[in-house]
Design an enzyme around this catalytic site. Structure first.
Site, PDB file in Angstrom:
ATOM      1  N   THR A  20       0.810  -1.224   0.000  1.00  0.00           N
ATOM      2  CA  THR A  20       0.000   0.000   0.000  1.00  0.00           C
ATOM      3  C   THR A  20       0.841   1.271   0.000  1.00  0.00           C
ATOM      4  O   THR A  20       0.330   2.354   0.279  1.00  0.00           O
ATOM      5  CB  THR A  20      -0.941   0.026   1.221  1.00  0.00           C
ATOM      6  OG1 THR A  20      -0.165   0.069   2.435  1.00  0.00           O
ATOM      7  CG2 THR A  20      -1.846  -1.199   1.236  1.00  0.00           C
ATOM      8  N   ASP A  45       0.091  -4.995   3.577  1.00  0.00           N
ATOM      9  CA  ASP A  45       1.358  -4.439   4.065  1.00  0.00           C
ATOM     10  C   ASP A  45       1.285  -2.919   4.100  1.00  0.00           C
ATOM     11  O   ASP A  45       0.999  -2.277   3.084  1.00  0.00           O
ATOM     12  CB  ASP A  45       2.513  -4.874   3.153  1.00  0.00           C
ATOM     13  CG  ASP A  45       3.852  -4.333   3.611  1.00  0.00           C
ATOM     14  OD1 ASP A  45       4.532  -5.001   4.399  1.00  0.00           O
ATOM     15  OD2 ASP A  45       4.225  -3.214   3.173  1.00  0.00           O
ATOM     16  N   TYR A  50       3.706   5.411   5.678  1.00  0.00           N
ATOM     17  CA  TYR A  50       2.784   5.410   4.537  1.00  0.00           C
ATOM     18  C   TYR A  50       1.578   6.309   4.810  1.00  0.00           C
ATOM     19  O   TYR A  50       0.864   6.681   3.888  1.00  0.00           O
ATOM     20  CB  TYR A  50       2.289   3.993   4.228  1.00  0.00           C
ATOM     21  CG  TYR A  50       3.331   3.026   3.758  1.00  0.00           C
ATOM     22  CD1 TYR A  50       4.658   3.406   3.546  1.00  0.00           C
ATOM     23  CD2 TYR A  50       3.006   1.689   3.526  1.00  0.00           C
ATOM     24  CE1 TYR A  50       5.612   2.501   3.123  1.00  0.00           C
ATOM     25  CE2 TYR A  50       3.955   0.776   3.096  1.00  0.00           C
ATOM     26  CZ  TYR A  50       5.247   1.177   2.909  1.00  0.00           C
ATOM     27  OH  TYR A  50       6.188   0.262   2.488  1.00  0.00           O
ATOM     28  N   LYS A  79       5.200  -1.119  10.041  1.00  0.00           N
ATOM     29  CA  LYS A  79       6.622  -0.889  10.259  1.00  0.00           C
ATOM     30  C   LYS A  79       6.839   0.488  10.863  1.00  0.00           C
ATOM     31  O   LYS A  79       6.039   1.401  10.648  1.00  0.00           O
ATOM     32  CB  LYS A  79       7.411  -0.954   8.942  1.00  0.00           C
ATOM     33  CG  LYS A  79       6.885  -1.892   7.881  1.00  0.00           C
ATOM     34  CD  LYS A  79       7.635  -1.753   6.573  1.00  0.00           C
ATOM     35  CE  LYS A  79       6.986  -2.524   5.454  1.00  0.00           C
ATOM     36  NZ  LYS A  79       5.730  -1.905   4.985  1.00  0.00           N
ATOM     37  N   HIS A 113      11.650  -0.650   9.905  1.00  0.00           N
ATOM     38  CA  HIS A 113      11.567  -0.324   8.481  1.00  0.00           C
ATOM     39  C   HIS A 113      12.923  -0.039   7.843  1.00  0.00           C
ATOM     40  O   HIS A 113      13.112  -0.238   6.640  1.00  0.00           O
ATOM     41  CB  HIS A 113      10.656   0.898   8.332  1.00  0.00           C
ATOM     42  CG  HIS A 113      10.031   1.051   6.980  1.00  0.00           C
ATOM     43  ND1 HIS A 113       8.924   1.840   6.780  1.00  0.00           N
ATOM     44  CD2 HIS A 113      10.332   0.535   5.772  1.00  0.00           C
ATOM     45  CE1 HIS A 113       8.588   1.797   5.500  1.00  0.00           C
ATOM     46  NE2 HIS A 113       9.428   1.008   4.876  1.00  0.00           N
ATOM     47  N   ASN A 154      15.207  -3.894   4.992  1.00  0.00           N
ATOM     48  CA  ASN A 154      16.409  -3.236   4.483  1.00  0.00           C
ATOM     49  C   ASN A 154      17.663  -3.562   5.289  1.00  0.00           C
ATOM     50  O   ASN A 154      18.626  -2.805   5.284  1.00  0.00           O
ATOM     51  CB  ASN A 154      16.206  -1.710   4.434  1.00  0.00           C
ATOM     52  CG  ASN A 154      15.127  -1.297   3.473  1.00  0.00           C
ATOM     53  OD1 ASN A 154      15.259  -1.476   2.267  1.00  0.00           O
ATOM     54  ND2 ASN A 154      14.030  -0.751   4.006  1.00  0.00           N
ATOM     55  N   GLN A 175      12.502  -7.798   4.967  1.00  0.00           N
ATOM     56  CA  GLN A 175      11.853  -7.294   3.753  1.00  0.00           C
ATOM     57  C   GLN A 175      12.836  -6.388   3.015  1.00  0.00           C
ATOM     58  O   GLN A 175      13.280  -5.378   3.554  1.00  0.00           O
ATOM     59  CB  GLN A 175      10.594  -6.529   4.147  1.00  0.00           C
ATOM     60  CG  GLN A 175       9.694  -6.154   2.982  1.00  0.00           C
ATOM     61  CD  GLN A 175       8.478  -5.358   3.429  1.00  0.00           C
ATOM     62  OE1 GLN A 175       8.378  -4.167   3.168  1.00  0.00           O
ATOM     63  NE2 GLN A 175       7.550  -6.017   4.123  1.00  0.00           N
ATOM     64  N   SER A 206      10.214   0.603  -9.836  1.00  0.00           N
ATOM     65  CA  SER A 206       9.643   1.804  -9.236  1.00  0.00           C
ATOM     66  C   SER A 206       8.414   2.252 -10.003  1.00  0.00           C
ATOM     67  O   SER A 206       8.320   2.059 -11.222  1.00  0.00           O
ATOM     68  CB  SER A 206      10.695   2.922  -9.244  1.00  0.00           C
ATOM     69  OG  SER A 206      10.112   4.173  -8.991  1.00  0.00           O
ATOM     70  N   ARG A 253      -5.021  -4.715 -12.694  1.00  0.00           N
ATOM     71  CA  ARG A 253      -3.642  -4.973 -12.262  1.00  0.00           C
ATOM     72  C   ARG A 253      -3.616  -5.749 -10.949  1.00  0.00           C
ATOM     73  O   ARG A 253      -2.749  -6.600 -10.735  1.00  0.00           O
ATOM     74  CB  ARG A 253      -2.881  -3.659 -12.120  1.00  0.00           C
ATOM     75  CG  ARG A 253      -2.568  -2.985 -13.451  1.00  0.00           C
ATOM     76  CD  ARG A 253      -1.553  -3.779 -14.238  1.00  0.00           C
ATOM     77  NE  ARG A 253      -1.305  -3.213 -15.542  1.00  0.00           N
ATOM     78  CZ  ARG A 253      -0.441  -2.217 -15.793  1.00  0.00           C
ATOM     79  NH1 ARG A 253       0.224  -1.665 -14.794  1.00  0.00           N
ATOM     80  NH2 ARG A 253      -0.266  -1.788 -17.019  1.00  0.00           N
ATOM     81  N   GLU A 256      -4.331  -9.248 -11.920  1.00  0.00           N
ATOM     82  CA  GLU A 256      -3.194  -9.773 -12.687  1.00  0.00           C
ATOM     83  C   GLU A 256      -2.038 -10.166 -11.770  1.00  0.00           C
ATOM     84  O   GLU A 256      -1.405 -11.213 -11.954  1.00  0.00           O
ATOM     85  CB  GLU A 256      -2.721  -8.712 -13.688  1.00  0.00           C
ATOM     86  CG  GLU A 256      -1.487  -9.084 -14.491  1.00  0.00           C
ATOM     87  CD  GLU A 256      -1.036  -7.936 -15.371  1.00  0.00           C
ATOM     88  OE1 GLU A 256       0.035  -7.352 -15.098  1.00  0.00           O
ATOM     89  OE2 GLU A 256      -1.767  -7.609 -16.333  1.00  0.00           O
ATOM     90  N   ASN A 257      -1.777  -9.345 -10.763  1.00  0.00           N
ATOM     91  CA  ASN A 257      -0.609  -9.560  -9.907  1.00  0.00           C
ATOM     92  C   ASN A 257      -0.734 -10.756  -8.966  1.00  0.00           C
ATOM     93  O   ASN A 257       0.271 -11.203  -8.404  1.00  0.00           O
ATOM     94  CB  ASN A 257      -0.335  -8.298  -9.070  1.00  0.00           C
ATOM     95  CG  ASN A 257       0.215  -7.157  -9.898  1.00  0.00           C
ATOM     96  OD1 ASN A 257       0.686  -7.345 -11.010  1.00  0.00           O
ATOM     97  ND2 ASN A 257       0.148  -5.962  -9.347  1.00  0.00           N
TER      98      ASN A 257
END
Length: 289
Positions: A20, A45, A50, A79, A113, A154, A175, A206, A253, A256-257
């Site tokens: 998201t 997620d 966010y 996160k 995060h 990360n 992640q 991206s 989409r 599809e994903n």
């Protein structure tokens, strides 16, 4: 797509989740989550930065009954990023605010995060102190039952080694950015050797740069198999038993994903894994001390 992975915490995480990042407005959150739940996604997620936890909480409260789902049918990840002068009470407050925003009594997975302090202060002398203090607090919150599983995002091998040397509880999840243009096989091996589930973000590159989805080799494979470049990229990670978190805002989409019930031949997997193009599309933790 209901496949899941058993974490070292004893809880199962769906291999396919719904990302998201950059999806913020209340109207859009309600729309994408309705499409996602209808398509079969059961993992959402999000993250404090966010700024959409509250809308997600509202949407799930409305949408779960519509799809005859209970809270326990959904896996939620959030996160936080450590900050300067952050205390244990600050971390507890952030997590409790996430719980309030998401309108839930527990969060399935909570991640650190970023291995550095907020503001991407990569060389700050206290990065190690604050990420370790944050981890110690997440362990307590995990033990209290407010968080089912805890992990990181990360983190490189050196960050994970530091954490392992200082704490008895290791992450359930790491992640990281992971796609054919950017994948650290040594990190994958380290995580697997230590019982840490690797989960990919930016699987499609991206939102602002489409060079990964337009990679000639990926397009050629997609055309040969009758799939979209996005499906090829997502299946490539999934076939390595790596979790994925595709993000989309349109119904087509979103569907599809998650429609990934096909297999990439071994030679295709090898071709994609050995592409000569090396490029990151997100932030780089190599700069964090």
């Amino acid at each position: 797509m209901s496949a899941s992975f058993l974490l070292n915490s004893g809880h199962r995480i769906p291999l396919v989740g719904f990302g998201t990042f950059q999806i913020r407005s209340r109207e859009l959150i309600f729309s994408v989550l309705e499409h996602a739940l209808a398509a079969g996604y059961r993992h959402i997620d999000t993250a404090v930065v966010y700024r959409n936890e509250e809308h997600i909480g509202e949407a799930l409260k409305t949408l779960l009954p519509k799809f005859n789902l209970q809270r326990e049918d959904i896996f939620i990840t959030s996160k936080l990023i450590p900050s300067l002068n952050q205390t244990e009470e600050d971390v507890v407050s952030l997590v409790k605010q996430s719980l309030k925003n998401l309108q839930t009594d527990y969060i399935d997975l909570y991640l650190i995060h970023w291995p550095g302090v907020s503001g991407l202060q990569s060389e700050h002398k206290d990065n190690s102190k604050y990420r370790n203090n944050t981890w110690a607090t997440l362990i307590k919150l995990h033990q209290s039952g407010l968080i089912r599983s805890i992990g990181v995002s990360n983190y490189l091998i050196r960050h994970l080694e530091e954490l392992k040397a200082s704490h008895s509880v290791i992450p359930s999840v790491n992640q990281v950015e992971w796609h054919p243009h950017c994948h650290d096989l040594d990190l994958l091996k380290y995580c697997r050797d230590n019982g840490i589930f690797l989960q990919a973000y930016s699987s499609l590159g991206s939102s602002n740069v489409d060079s990964l989805r337009h990679d000639p080799t990926i397009i050629k494979v997609a055309q040969a198999l009758g799939k979209s470049p996005a499906q090829i990229l997502l299946r490539w990670a999934l076939q390595q038993n790596i979790g994925i978190l595709p993000k989309a805002s349109s119904k087509s989409r979103i569907v599809e994903n998650i429609n990934l019930d096909f297999v990439l031949p071994d030679d295709v997997m090898n071709t994609l894994t050995t592409l000569q193009v090396k490029r990151k599309y997100a932030w780089d933790p190599k700069i964090v001390h």
